[in-house]
Motif scaffolding. Structure first.
Motif, PDB file in Angstrom:
ATOM      1  N   LYS A 115       0.821  -1.222   0.000  1.00  0.00           N
ATOM      2  CA  LYS A 115       0.000   0.000   0.000  1.00  0.00           C
ATOM      3  C   LYS A 115       0.850   1.266   0.000  1.00  0.00           C
ATOM      4  O   LYS A 115       0.371   2.334  -0.391  1.00  0.00           O
ATOM      5  N   ARG A 116       2.082   1.168   0.485  1.00  0.00           N
ATOM      6  CA  ARG A 116       3.016   2.300   0.522  1.00  0.00           C
ATOM      7  C   ARG A 116       2.395   3.528   1.218  1.00  0.00           C
ATOM      8  O   ARG A 116       2.443   4.639   0.733  1.00  0.00           O
ATOM      9  N   LEU A 117       1.770   3.238   2.382  1.00  0.00           N
ATOM     10  CA  LEU A 117       1.170   4.262   3.247  1.00  0.00           C
ATOM     11  C   LEU A 117      -0.030   4.964   2.610  1.00  0.00           C
ATOM     12  O   LEU A 117      -0.350   6.089   2.980  1.00  0.00           O
ATOM     13  N   LYS A 118      -0.722   4.303   1.696  1.00  0.00           N
ATOM     14  CA  LYS A 118      -1.915   4.926   1.094  1.00  0.00           C
ATOM     15  C   LYS A 118      -3.027   3.893   0.968  1.00  0.00           C
ATOM     16  O   LYS A 118      -2.870   2.737   1.333  1.00  0.00           O
ATOM     17  N   ASP A 119      -4.155   4.354   0.468  1.00  0.00           N
ATOM     18  CA  ASP A 119      -5.290   3.476   0.162  1.00  0.00           C
ATOM     19  C   ASP A 119      -5.850   2.772   1.396  1.00  0.00           C
ATOM     20  O   ASP A 119      -5.846   1.540   1.503  1.00  0.00           O
ATOM     21  N   GLU A 120      -6.306   3.557   2.352  1.00  0.00           N
ATOM     22  CA  GLU A 120      -7.045   3.030   3.496  1.00  0.00           C
ATOM     23  C   GLU A 120      -6.270   1.953   4.259  1.00  0.00           C
ATOM     24  O   GLU A 120      -6.696   0.803   4.379  1.00  0.00           O
ATOM     25  N   ILE A 121      -5.129   2.347   4.776  1.00  0.00           N
ATOM     26  CA  ILE A 121      -4.290   1.398   5.533  1.00  0.00           C
ATOM     27  C   ILE A 121      -4.485   1.507   7.042  1.00  0.00           C
ATOM     28  O   ILE A 121      -3.872   0.746   7.789  1.00  0.00           O
ATOM     29  N   PHE A 122      -5.323   2.424   7.482  1.00  0.00           N
ATOM     30  CA  PHE A 122      -5.408   2.654   8.928  1.00  0.00           C
ATOM     31  C   PHE A 122      -5.969   1.450   9.680  1.00  0.00           C
ATOM     32  O   PHE A 122      -5.563   1.186  10.819  1.00  0.00           O
ATOM     33  N   ASP A 123      -6.901   0.706   9.073  1.00  0.00           N
ATOM     34  CA  ASP A 123      -7.417  -0.489   9.743  1.00  0.00           C
ATOM     35  C   ASP A 123      -6.316  -1.529   9.927  1.00  0.00           C
ATOM     36  O   ASP A 123      -6.195  -2.145  11.004  1.00  0.00           O
ATOM     37  N   ILE A 124      -5.498  -1.713   8.886  1.00  0.00           N
ATOM     38  CA  ILE A 124      -4.380  -2.661   8.975  1.00  0.00           C
ATOM     39  C   ILE A 124      -3.384  -2.181  10.025  1.00  0.00           C
ATOM     40  O   ILE A 124      -2.858  -2.966  10.824  1.00  0.00           O
ATOM     41  N   THR A 125      -3.127  -0.887  10.000  1.00  0.00           N
ATOM     42  CA  THR A 125      -2.170  -0.300  10.941  1.00  0.00           C
ATOM     43  C   THR A 125      -2.654  -0.444  12.378  1.00  0.00           C
ATOM     44  O   THR A 125      -1.884  -0.828  13.274  1.00  0.00           O
ATOM     45  N   ASP A 126      -3.920  -0.147  12.605  1.00  0.00           N
ATOM     46  CA  ASP A 126      -4.471  -0.249  13.957  1.00  0.00           C
ATOM     47  C   ASP A 126      -4.402  -1.688  14.466  1.00  0.00           C
ATOM     48  O   ASP A 126      -4.160  -1.922  15.661  1.00  0.00           O
ATOM     49  N   TRP A 154       6.408  11.960  -1.466  1.00  0.00           N
ATOM     50  CA  TRP A 154       5.306  11.349  -0.732  1.00  0.00           C
ATOM     51  C   TRP A 154       5.367  11.710   0.755  1.00  0.00           C
ATOM     52  O   TRP A 154       4.863  10.977   1.611  1.00  0.00           O
ATOM     53  N   PHE A 155       5.942  12.846   1.052  1.00  0.00           N
ATOM     54  CA  PHE A 155       6.063  13.303   2.446  1.00  0.00           C
ATOM     55  C   PHE A 155       4.698  13.350   3.128  1.00  0.00           C
ATOM     56  O   PHE A 155       4.568  12.952   4.297  1.00  0.00           O
ATOM     57  N   ASP A 156       3.665  13.827   2.422  1.00  0.00           N
ATOM     58  CA  ASP A 156       2.345  13.965   3.037  1.00  0.00           C
ATOM     59  C   ASP A 156       1.780  12.618   3.472  1.00  0.00           C
ATOM     60  O   ASP A 156       1.064  12.539   4.476  1.00  0.00           O
ATOM     61  N   ARG A 157       2.074  11.575   2.708  1.00  0.00           N
ATOM     62  CA  ARG A 157       1.641  10.231   3.108  1.00  0.00           C
ATOM     63  C   ARG A 157       2.283   9.839   4.441  1.00  0.00           C
ATOM     64  O   ARG A 157       1.630   9.318   5.340  1.00  0.00           O
ATOM     65  N   LEU A 158       3.582  10.064   4.520  1.00  0.00           N
ATOM     66  CA  LEU A 158       4.301   9.729   5.755  1.00  0.00           C
ATOM     67  C   LEU A 158       3.762  10.546   6.921  1.00  0.00           C
ATOM     68  O   LEU A 158       3.560  10.021   8.019  1.00  0.00           O
ATOM     69  N   LYS A 159       3.523  11.807   6.690  1.00  0.00           N
ATOM     70  CA  LYS A 159       3.019  12.691   7.745  1.00  0.00           C
ATOM     71  C   LYS A 159       1.662  12.211   8.256  1.00  0.00           C
ATOM     72  O   LYS A 159       1.449  12.086   9.473  1.00  0.00           O
ATOM     73  N   GLU A 188      12.461  19.155   7.615  1.00  0.00           N
ATOM     74  CA  GLU A 188      11.020  18.921   7.699  1.00  0.00           C
ATOM     75  C   GLU A 188      10.730  17.515   8.215  1.00  0.00           C
ATOM     76  O   GLU A 188       9.803  17.305   9.011  1.00  0.00           O
ATOM     77  N   LEU A 189      11.528  16.555   7.753  1.00  0.00           N
ATOM     78  CA  LEU A 189      11.362  15.182   8.224  1.00  0.00           C
ATOM     79  C   LEU A 189      11.568  15.097   9.733  1.00  0.00           C
ATOM     80  O   LEU A 189      10.761  14.501  10.455  1.00  0.00           O
ATOM     81  N   PHE A 190      12.631  15.707  10.224  1.00  0.00           N
ATOM     82  CA  PHE A 190      12.926  15.592  11.660  1.00  0.00           C
ATOM     83  C   PHE A 190      11.981  16.439  12.496  1.00  0.00           C
ATOM     84  O   PHE A 190      11.704  16.097  13.657  1.00  0.00           O
ATOM     85  N   ASP A 191      11.451  17.506  11.951  1.00  0.00           N
ATOM     86  CA  ASP A 191      10.392  18.240  12.650  1.00  0.00           C
ATOM     87  C   ASP A 191       9.164  17.343  12.828  1.00  0.00           C
ATOM     88  O   ASP A 191       8.527  17.344  13.892  1.00  0.00           O
ATOM     89  N   LEU A 192       8.843  16.578  11.789  1.00  0.00           N
ATOM     90  CA  LEU A 192       7.717  15.646  11.865  1.00  0.00           C
ATOM     91  C   LEU A 192       7.981  14.545  12.887  1.00  0.00           C
ATOM     92  O   LEU A 192       7.104  14.222  13.708  1.00  0.00           O
ATOM     93  N   LEU A 193       9.170  13.977  12.859  1.00  0.00           N
ATOM     94  CA  LEU A 193       9.500  12.911  13.800  1.00  0.00           C
ATOM     95  C   LEU A 193       9.462  13.411  15.244  1.00  0.00           C
ATOM     96  O   LEU A 193       8.966  12.717  16.143  1.00  0.00           O
TER      97      LEU A 193
END
Length: 293
Positions: A115-126, A154-159, A188-193
């Motif tokens: 899925k590469r952090l997209k397409d409704e992965i939150f159920d799998i993640t949870d 794809w920064f927004d996906r990671l965020k 920006e990456l480390f601010d997010l982390l």
């Protein structure tokens, strides 16, 4: 660990494998006081070759995990990359009860690579997060490894993904594309982390020196070290890592995970033993050899 590996191990002798300097931002992240814990481990426990070496002669396959837990302090749990099964995780957790041992589960490939952090992965993640709770106090740092071609576009996906995770759920993020560690996106990456209380994996391979970022987002460190059979550069690199980690502990790093990985895991416990011995010297902590049990 083929990522960043030379085709010919003889090439290692001509490479500069020294560690880069620490990032100047680190001083602002660490408090200067720490009660450090250091965990050194392997990425498997089911190696038959370890019977008669790490494991006692005659150890049965069904007892490999029990013997591993008795001797090592952590495991990079790669099996969860392929399957996340409640029964397995509960069984592994039961084996570790009463031991100062940490499981470091890898996020499932459906999340990171399919899925590469997209397409409704939150159920799998949870579900993954929920299953990791089975480990209780034996849960160490989980880690999210993204494919090498997952880039900052794809920064927004990671965020969105990291912001979805519980703030207190321990996660180390492995980003393998070098563009993450250049220019404005590096900050920006480390601010997010920092904002999500997540850690950046430090990946040390021979041919990908540009991604050894040496930068902190919190007081935790997660190192994935690529070893190359029994090449002498392995120990030389471990010497430098043990010195650097000793410095970090004195600066305020509280939690360190160090995993040595290679295609042939036969000698992984001996490399872990060596690293533990070196870290005992550089940190002054009472670390125990897996061969002293």
């Amino acid at each position: 660990m083929k990522f960043g590996a030379p085709e010919n191990l003889d090439d290692l002798d001509s490479l500069d494998l020294s560690l880069p300097p620490d990032h100047p931002d680190n001083a602002s992240v660490l408090s200067g006081s720490s009660n450090p814990q250091i965990f050194v481990g392997c990425s498997v426990w089911g190696e038959d070759a370890w019977v008669g070496d790490l494991y006692p002669e005659g150890t049965k396959k069904k007892d490999y995990l029990t013997e591993y837990i008795r001797r090592m302090s952590c495991i990079e749990l790669n099996s969860t990359f392929y399957n996340v099964k409640k029964a397995n995780m509960q069984s592994w957790a039961e084996a570790a009860k009463g031991h100062e041992f940490k499981f470091c589960p890898k996020f499932n490939r459906r999340i990171s690579h399919i899925k590469r952090l997209k397409d409704e992965i939150f159920d799998i993640t949870d579900y993954f997060v929920e299953m990791c709770q089975n480990f209780g106090d034996n849960l160490g740092m989980t880690f999210l490894q993204m494919p090498e071609n997952f880039m900052p576009k794809w920064f927004d996906r990671l965020k969105e993904f990291l912001e979805h995770l519980p703030n207190d759920f321990p996660v180390a993020v492995e980003l393998r594309h070098q563009d993450w560690y250049e220019g404005a996106v590096f900050d920006e990456l480390f601010d997010l982390l920092k904002a999500t209380n997540k850690t950046a994996v430090i990946t040390d391979t021979a041919l990908k020196r540009e991604i050894i970022h040496q930068r902190f987002s919190n007081d935790k460190v997660f190192v994935r070290f690529a070893a190359y059979e029994q090449h002498p550069t392995n120990l030389k690199r471990m010497d430098e890592w043990s010195t650097r980690i000793g410095e970090w502990v004195r600066q305020g790093v509280n939690e360190v995970y160090f995993f040595s990985k290679q295609d042939d895991e036969t000698f992984a416990p001996r490399q872990a033993e060596y690293m533990i011995g070196q870290l005992k010297k550089t940190t002054g902590l009472p670390l125990v050899s897996p061969y002293s049990v």
